[in-house]
Design an enzyme around this catalytic site. Structure first.
Site, PDB file in Angstrom:
ATOM      1  N   SER A 263      87.888  30.105 -62.798  1.00  0.00           N
ATOM      2  CA  SER A 263      87.231  31.408 -63.013  1.00  0.00           C
ATOM      3  C   SER A 263      86.676  31.905 -61.688  1.00  0.00           C
ATOM      4  O   SER A 263      86.623  31.156 -60.698  1.00  0.00           O
ATOM      5  CB  SER A 263      86.061  31.231 -63.981  1.00  0.00           C
ATOM      6  OG  SER A 263      84.947  30.685 -63.267  1.00  0.00           O
ATOM      7  N   ASP A 264      86.240  33.157 -61.680  1.00  0.00           N
ATOM      8  CA  ASP A 264      85.511  33.616 -60.505  1.00  0.00           C
ATOM      9  C   ASP A 264      84.028  33.259 -60.699  1.00  0.00           C
ATOM     10  O   ASP A 264      83.625  32.784 -61.763  1.00  0.00           O
ATOM     11  CB  ASP A 264      85.735  35.126 -60.298  1.00  0.00           C
ATOM     12  CG  ASP A 264      85.529  35.535 -58.850  1.00  0.00           C
ATOM     13  OD1 ASP A 264      86.099  36.541 -58.425  1.00  0.00           O
ATOM     14  OD2 ASP A 264      84.802  34.804 -58.128  1.00  0.00           O
ATOM     15  N   TRP A 265      83.257  33.546 -59.678  1.00  0.00           N
ATOM     16  CA  TRP A 265      81.857  33.103 -59.603  1.00  0.00           C
ATOM     17  C   TRP A 265      81.038  33.567 -60.821  1.00  0.00           C
ATOM     18  O   TRP A 265      80.872  34.765 -61.039  1.00  0.00           O
ATOM     19  CB  TRP A 265      81.241  33.674 -58.322  1.00  0.00           C
ATOM     20  CG  TRP A 265      79.829  33.310 -58.049  1.00  0.00           C
ATOM     21  CD1 TRP A 265      78.728  33.712 -58.741  1.00  0.00           C
ATOM     22  CD2 TRP A 265      79.339  32.491 -56.983  1.00  0.00           C
ATOM     23  NE1 TRP A 265      77.605  33.188 -58.190  1.00  0.00           N
ATOM     24  CE2 TRP A 265      77.939  32.443 -57.098  1.00  0.00           C
ATOM     25  CE3 TRP A 265      79.940  31.799 -55.932  1.00  0.00           C
ATOM     26  CZ2 TRP A 265      77.141  31.718 -56.207  1.00  0.00           C
ATOM     27  CZ3 TRP A 265      79.144  31.089 -55.047  1.00  0.00           C
ATOM     28  CH2 TRP A 265      77.766  31.035 -55.188  1.00  0.00           C
ATOM     29  N   ALA A 267      81.626  33.972 -63.740  1.00  0.00           N
ATOM     30  CA  ALA A 267      82.286  34.933 -64.640  1.00  0.00           C
ATOM     31  C   ALA A 267      82.082  34.549 -66.096  1.00  0.00           C
ATOM     32  O   ALA A 267      82.006  35.428 -66.964  1.00  0.00           O
ATOM     33  CB  ALA A 267      83.774  35.011 -64.312  1.00  0.00           C
TER      34      ALA A 267
END
Ligand code: GLC
Length: 712
Positions: A263-265, A267
């Site tokens: 995932s992104d930060w 998210a």
């Protein structure tokens, strides 16, 4: 480790240890310094949980990696080595030009070499994985992250993306400890944020998604990329972190990806802010079920996934197996301190030489009236402007690159131009009357005035959206006042996105787009301004006449009421009342000192079939006495299509070295596959029928031919 040993290891793991492997935190969780690239975490982990996690992002030095890895291996029950990841986007300590600048080279060889050298430096600091390349399709420079992209053309972006993956990964990550595993991002559609505003909503049709947004990711997968990072945005109303259809069906089944999805930060936690889950328990459950393997910087997995009653144990083992396989491919079980034991021989000199050469290949000469450039080293030059002696030339995402040892334009020019005066770098408003008068006097007495303008690094990259793209008023004022005193004015631009240059263009004779050129920027620009190097860059992204034209791409559609030469004054036409439809500078555009030009084109036949591709030739003339580099571009127009298609699409390009006063020929081969586009069934294939092709030095070329694509 052998595969069966990995599986045996998984069988020894507890549920908590398996989930822990899927969690990624920053070095501060281990009381070490590190890069914080998102909202600070408000949660912490117990020691027991901390020594179950699987990876760390954002370390800065080999010492940090060594300390964290050593402590972790001592305290964790199974001593499964940590994976260290970082945003090595355009260099690690020696900073290369920003990716949008590298894209101006139209050279996958260059992106490959920059990636290889970035990996060389980053692996010595203990990094194993880079969150690069960014393969987002972009058409809107209000979005600061265009800085990290390859620009507006999907074909160019796909080729440059492959170069990055090859350069980072090499062919054997276990043996070649000077390479990084690459993580292509942000899957998918992040570049289409509404209003160009970061983290905003995205809505794309399936056709647009498959036609323009997925190809660069497919290219990364075809090149063997090891990880994919999902994006912050929704697609078809579903956030990418829990978009099961796009992760499990499209990415894994259709596109064939079997690596790690991260995932992104934070998210996962942000799913609550999107109001699509009730709590972190639901966030963890739905993200895991959708196929997100690693939870970056949220505590959803580590604190809630174990409680998920529907947790599929096989799916969990498969996710852990993908991560352990990546660690194994990097040789971490045998060598958890991979890279940091490498020889300490300095590589700085060779990297600084390489970044200077990369910068010179990325500059784009936008204007050169009266051939004011190149300047002679004997001329009296006056350099001023807010970026004149600025070392803020590395741009966003320049990791641990130090501006302190970046070469400013003032430093670069002072090495090459004996008669150089450097003016106060202030903006107009800050000048006193005396300073103003002496500045004007200096400008009047100089043969050429060089104005260094543009953005600060802080204004670019993530969380740096702008609704106004013109230069600041103080910089525009400086241009106007100096040009009133001396018309021999050249602007050097330091920026991370296409800007609106309409206000300054009429007042200057030369414009050199230098982007954020990296650690050796000043030397690279000076060597280009003084003619040692002929600028060869081509715009990977159009420069608008006005921000109101955005989002914009050269891949424009005809519409039912196209604007033509003949109907400019008619009312019911697709046009603006206040600016033209065309950009100030188009995709693929860039001048050179050698003024290379396309002299003639020819084609092998009038018909193209699957069995018989079409050969197209162009003769490229260099009328000057100096060596030139021409980036010859081939576009097509599909005359009648099942679904609406742009009037022009880049299909191929070649960079040609042409010595002075000679003519070179370049040959393109167009195949049926080049004519394919995504149809209603989301499958990519060509229609039979009439096509036109265009050959030229930018996307506005009118040099054309035509052919028919037939069955036989
Ligand atoms: C950021 C960015 C992403 C980056 C990640 C780790 O929020 O969106 O591109 O790789 O966090 O720093």
């Amino acid at each position: 480790m052998k595969k069966n040993e990995l599986k045996e290891l998984i069988n020894e793991m507890t549920l908590e240890e398996k989930i822990g492997q899927l969690v990624q935190v920053t070095p501060d969780f281990f009381d070490q310094e590190g890069e914080i690239t998102g909202p600070a975490a408000e949660w912490r982990l117990s020691e027991e949980k901390l020594f179950q996690i699987g990876s760390v992002l954002g370390t800065h030095t080999a010492e940090q990696v060594y300390m964290i890895q050593k402590t972790y291996l001592e305290k964790s029950r199974l001593s499964i080595p940590l994976l260290f990841m970082a945003d090595v986007i355009h260099g690690y300590e020696t900073i290369f030009p920003i990716p949008l600048a590298l894209a101006s080279s139209f050279s996958a060889e260059l992106t490959e070499e920059v990636a290889r050298l970035s990996a060389l430096e980053a692996t010595r600091a203990g990094v194993h994985v880079t969150f690069s390349p960014m393969a987002d399709h972009v058409m809107d420079s209000r979005w600061g992250r265009v800085l990290e992209s390859n620009g507006e053309d999907p074909t160019l972006s796909a080729e440059l993306t492959k170069g990055y993956v090859r350069g980072y990964q090499g062919t054997d990550l276990a043996q070649d400890t000077e390479r990084l595993a690459a993580c292509v991002k942000h899957f998918v559609g992040y570049g289409a944020v509404q209003g160009g505003r970061d983290y905003n909503h995205v809505d794309l049709s399936p056709i647009e998604l498959h036609q323009n947004y997925l190809p660069a990711f497919q290219a990364a997968l075809d090149e063997g990329v090891k990880l994919v990072m999902t994006s912050f945005n929704p697609i078809n109303g579903q956030l990418m972190s829990l978009n099961r259809s796009l992760i499990k069906e499209t990415l894994r089944q259709e596109m064939g990806f079997d690596g790690v999805v991260i995932s992104d930060w934070n998210a996962l936690e942000e799913l609550l802010a999107h109001r699509v889950v009730r709590d972190k328990y639901q966030a963890a459950a739905e993200a895991f079920e959708a196929g997100t393997d690693i939870d970056m910087m949220s505590d959803c997995y580590i604190n809630h996934l174990a409680d998920f009653s529907g947790l599929d144990s096989q799916a969990l083992d498969e996710a852990v197996y993908r991560l352990l396989t990546l660690k194994n491919e990097l040789g971490l079980f045998e060598n958890p301190f991979r890279g940091i034991t490498a020889n300490a021989a300095s590589i700085e000199h060779s990297l600084r030489k390489a970044t200077k050469e990369a910068a010179m290949k990325s500059f784009v000469l936008l204007k050169n009236e009266d051939s004011i450039l190149p300047v002679s080293q004997k001329q009296r030059l006056f350099l001023l402007g807010p970026k004149a002696d600025s070392k803020d030339i590395l741009g966003a995402w320049s990791w641990i690159g130090k501006t302190a040892n970046a070469i400013s334009l003032a430093e670069g020019l002072s090495h090459r131009v004996p008669d150089l005066t450097i003016g106060k770098a202030a903006s107009w408003a800050e000048l006193s009357a005396e300073e103003y008068l002496s500045l004007c006097e200096e400008a009047r007495n100089s043969e050429v005035v060089v104005l260094a303008l543009g953005e600060s690094s802080e204004e670019t990259g993530e969380a740096a959206s702008k609704a106004i793209l013109s230069l600041p008023e103080s910089q525009i004022e400086l241009v106007k006042r100096i040009s009133a005193v001396n018309p021999n004015l050249v602007v050097v631009l330091f920026n991370g996105r296409p800007l609106e240059l309409t206000a300054i263009e009429p007042y200057v004779k030369g414009i050199l787009e230098a982007w954020f050129p990296g650690s050796e920027g000043g030397h690279a620009i000076a060597e280009t301004l003084t003619g040692y190097y002929d600028p060869q860059g081509k715009l990977p992204m159009s420069f608008p006449r006005a921000v109101g034209q955005l989002p914009f791409s050269y891949q424009a559609y005809s519409t039912g009421r196209p604007l033509t030469e003949k109907n400019q004054t008619e009312k019911y036409v697709s046009k603006y009342m206040d600016v033209g439809n065309d950009p100030l500078y188009p995709f693929g555009y860039g001048l050179s000192y050698s003024n290379v030009c396309i002299e003639a084109i020819s084609q092998s036949a009038e018909v193209l079939t699957r069995e018989k591709p079409l050969t197209i030739q162009a003769s490229v003339k260099n009328p000057s006495t100096r060596e030139g580099v021409a980036t010859v571009q081939l576009y097509i127009e599909d005359m009648v299509t099942e679904l609406v298609r742009p009037v022009r699409e880049l299909k191929s390009w070649q960079k040609l070295n042409v010595t002075g006063e000679t003519t070179e020929r370049c040959t393109f081969t167009l195949t049926a596959d080049d004519l394919a586009y995504v149809h209603r069934d989301l499958k990519r294939y060509p229609d039979f029928g009439q096509f036109r092709f265009f050959i030229g030095l930018d996307s506005r070329t009118t040099l054309a031919g035509q052919f028919e694509f037939c069955e036989s």
